[in-house]
Motif scaffolding. Sequence first.
Motif, PDB file in Angstrom:
ATOM      1  N   GLN A  34      -5.353  -1.938  14.413  1.00  0.00           N
ATOM      2  CA  GLN A  34      -5.393  -1.859  12.941  1.00  0.00           C
ATOM      3  C   GLN A  34      -5.630  -3.250  12.335  1.00  0.00           C
ATOM      4  N   MET A  35      -4.970  -4.252  12.901  1.00  0.00           N
ATOM      5  CA  MET A  35      -5.154  -5.628  12.412  1.00  0.00           C
ATOM      6  C   MET A  35      -6.606  -6.068  12.600  1.00  0.00           C
TER       7      MET A  35
ATOM      8  N   ALA B 197       2.274  -3.610   5.417  1.00  0.00           N
ATOM      9  CA  ALA B 197       1.571  -3.280   6.650  1.00  0.00           C
ATOM     10  C   ALA B 197       2.584  -3.151   7.792  1.00  0.00           C
TER      11      ALA B 197
ATOM     12  N   THR C 277      -1.482   5.952   8.098  1.00  0.00           N
ATOM     13  CA  THR C 277      -0.275   6.780   7.986  1.00  0.00           C
ATOM     14  C   THR C 277      -0.492   7.987   7.088  1.00  0.00           C
ATOM     15  N   PHE C 278      -1.510   7.926   6.241  1.00  0.00           N
ATOM     16  CA  PHE C 278      -1.759   9.052   5.327  1.00  0.00           C
ATOM     17  C   PHE C 278      -2.389  10.230   6.058  1.00  0.00           C
TER      18      PHE C 278
ATOM     19  N   GLN D 231      -0.941  -1.312  16.411  1.00  0.00           N
ATOM     20  CA  GLN D 231      -0.948  -2.343  15.369  1.00  0.00           C
ATOM     21  C   GLN D 231      -2.089  -3.352  15.553  1.00  0.00           C
TER      22      GLN D 231
ATOM     23  N   PRO E 188      -6.941  -5.879   3.321  1.00  0.00           N
ATOM     24  CA  PRO E 188      -5.537  -6.175   3.613  1.00  0.00           C
ATOM     25  C   PRO E 188      -5.012  -5.200   4.679  1.00  0.00           C
ATOM     26  N   ALA E 189      -4.207  -5.720   5.596  1.00  0.00           N
ATOM     27  CA  ALA E 189      -3.672  -4.866   6.658  1.00  0.00           C
ATOM     28  C   ALA E 189      -2.876  -3.697   6.076  1.00  0.00           C
ATOM     29  N   ALA E 190      -2.234  -3.938   4.938  1.00  0.00           N
ATOM     30  CA  ALA E 190      -1.432  -2.873   4.315  1.00  0.00           C
ATOM     31  C   ALA E 190      -2.318  -1.678   3.959  1.00  0.00           C
ATOM     32  N   LYS E 191      -3.524  -1.973   3.519  1.00  0.00           N
ATOM     33  CA  LYS E 191      -4.468  -0.924   3.122  1.00  0.00           C
ATOM     34  C   LYS E 191      -4.824  -0.064   4.354  1.00  0.00           C
TER      35      LYS E 191
ATOM     36  N   TYR F  63      -3.107   0.229   7.139  1.00  0.00           N
ATOM     37  CA  TYR F  63      -1.899   0.944   7.564  1.00  0.00           C
ATOM     38  C   TYR F  63      -1.641   2.147   6.651  1.00  0.00           C
ATOM     39  N   GLY F  64      -1.888   1.956   5.374  1.00  0.00           N
ATOM     40  CA  GLY F  64      -1.704   3.045   4.408  1.00  0.00           C
ATOM     41  C   GLY F  64      -2.592   4.231   4.741  1.00  0.00           C
TER      42      GLY F  64
ATOM     43  N   SER G  72       0.861  -1.178   0.000  1.00  0.00           N
ATOM     44  CA  SER G  72       0.000   0.000   0.000  1.00  0.00           C
ATOM     45  C   SER G  72       0.894   1.223   0.000  1.00  0.00           C
ATOM     46  N   ALA G  73       0.366   2.318  -0.501  1.00  0.00           N
ATOM     47  CA  ALA G  73       1.075   3.575  -0.310  1.00  0.00           C
ATOM     48  C   ALA G  73       1.041   3.874   1.182  1.00  0.00           C
TER      49      ALA G  73
ATOM     50  N   ARG H 266      -9.227  -7.205   9.720  1.00  0.00           N
ATOM     51  CA  ARG H 266      -9.910  -8.508   9.689  1.00  0.00           C
ATOM     52  C   ARG H 266     -11.417  -8.332   9.620  1.00  0.00           C
TER      53      ARG H 266
END
Lengths: 578, 167
Positions: free
Chosen positions: B48-49, A184, B67-68, B45, B58-61, B63-64, A171-172, B53
């Motif tokens: 966010q997890m 993540a 952080t944005f 964290q 996705p966790a990355a999404k 987190y993205g 992800s960005a 779920r």
Amino acid sequence: MVNLTINGSALVVPDGSTILEAAKRVGIHIPTLCHLDLHEMRMVNQVASCRVCMVEVENRRGLVPACSTTVTEGMVVKTDTIRALKARRIVVELLLSDHPSDCLICERNRNCDLQSLAADLGIREVKFKGAMSTYKRDDSSFSLVRNPDKCILCRRCETMCGEVQTVGVYSAVDRGFMTTIGTAFDLPMKDTACTFCGQCVSVCPTGALTEVDNTRKVLDVLNRPGKVVIAQTAPAIRVALGEEFGMEPGTRVTGKMVSALRRIGFDYVMDTDFAADLTIIEEASEFVHRLQHGGTLPILTSCCPAWVKFFEHNFPDLLDIPSTCKSPHEMFGAVAKTYLATKLGVDPKNLVIVSIMPCLAKKYEAARPELSGEGEQNVDYVLSTRELGRMIRESGMDFANLPEEEFDNPMGQSSGAAAIFGTTGGVIEAALRTAYEWLTGNRLENVEFAQLRGMEGIREATVRINDLDVKIAIAHGLGNARKLLEKIQRGDATYHAIEIMACPGGCIGGGGQPYHHGDIEILKKRAAAIYSEDRAKTIRRSHENQDVMRLYGEFLGTPYGEKAHELLHTSYTKREKV
Amino acid sequence: MASTTMTDEARYEELDRYIADLPDHKGSLIQVLHVAQDLFGYLPQDVQMHVARKLALPAAKVYGVVTFYSFFNTEPRGTYTVSVCLGTACFVRGSEEILKEFEKQLKVKSDQTTPDNLFTLTTIRCVGACGLAPVVMVNDRVYGRVTAKDVASIIDDCMAKGGSENG
């Protein structure tokens, strides 16, 4: 349809076309960088973030990005005005102002979209001096390396991973100048749900994502006294390696590849195709066993390590449906370090197996703890097609003019069924050729199952075996695999057998193959070459491979028996979804 | 701000109830993160997890997005978040001096929290009260036309209330 003018030429294009697509129709090239249209994989990266494709449109104040601006009736577009050219140059200079200029020693040297663009635009200096992004390199995995310093934030990897593969590792992260494409919680790749399919590497335009390079280690071991080093080559290498040397995509270079490996210094050059035949004997036996003993159905193929890791993370409740067969190169390793070592009179500890694979996940797979015997990995090193290409170039060979040589025995002979493992639909077709003949006792008149072939993301077919309609499904690309698996989870699928390959097109489109730079026609040519490799074989059924049958007779005993289980089968692990 | 009396278990339960009542999970990530931050005070964290779920993202999404947006915090905050406005109007009227004074008196830098977890010092860009420039916010309360001399009394105001503020 829409009428418009580009650089003075009038044209008519379908509604919804972008300026970029329209220009292409009349042979006008607009440079792009972030844009990537892999239509057949259902991936279009259209974030318009790089602004390289800016063009002028009459009566619009600012320039517009051609890749994401749809045409309108009467539109007048100019792609080559001084204003557009200047804007493009500034955009590229700005990108270069925050990009390391170590092209000479970069993995993507001569194969980088940004480098080509800078060359095409004739950029000779970067006027902008400012802060440079510096991030930590992530080389935590066995498969791929992330170097965010070289990232241009095109987000192709994010689109590929999230939309095509539905893995969503990237992800960005953060904002403004601090933006990176990350994982993540900035987790190292090895701790994420990454399947290591390497499709992100395949679409990365720069050196931000590359494979873990094992060429130095392999060169070292080739020169270590007392070591007997064996190369094995996957089916998809021989139809793609030629591209590394400027040959036409789809050129079959099997004999030259064997020659090159021998000249690099491998003691024996053998064939993963041999092990693919072995895999079919085991997998078809397992399928027949499940069919006749009320076992779990459908059976899912397990040759693809990225697919294996995907279902471990995403479908931990379905771990009992994939075949327990190891992938062909792992079977090769397990047999080489036992049967072959004895035959050659070599201490297995001195036998080194190097797999040449179209795949980056195979690098990770080789290190999986359950794929070791007697404390030794079944496979010691994995090189991608690209890495082999580099080793051949480094050694100064004239690849195109190498003589054609044959694989070494006793693990070098293979059937046409093994050859087609390298393309989507091939593994299940190979398994059917054997399962059909075993179950019916009849010989197939035509071994080619046309209904299993093609490039559709999900394909279904029914094959009549005795009085049973065997229902088959095929998926390539993990997003398509997910759709099939969810159907099974919901209980509204009644398949008997499913083949899944993580990469679009199957192994021919693997993350370790020569870069296709967005040209999907290349994958089709490789697939065609795979099928012609099959037709060129005298033996086209795995169970007619005499060397495989000898292996059972002399060493393994019965297919799907005790010894076969110990050496050729594996187990799966439930994994977290991060 | 986080309710100080709730257990983490109760916070997760409330968050899950909120998510369950959403008409549609799609596109509701930011909303859910706001609620989660209200409940927990920040977005560690684990939270966010949990959100990833529950929303099948996705966790990355997640987190993205966290952080944005500068509104989301991944570190715990003090009871009082002191936000000094560095927007144009406040800046030209000397808010940088005010920030320095807070840093001096609280002995922390911007974006840090005091060891007693009472104060987090941070900066913001314009709260839309430029007529009051320079502006300092303490949690939801706005102080206008602040000078460096006022810093001590703002801190004292908070100290007098101690850790009981629940704003």
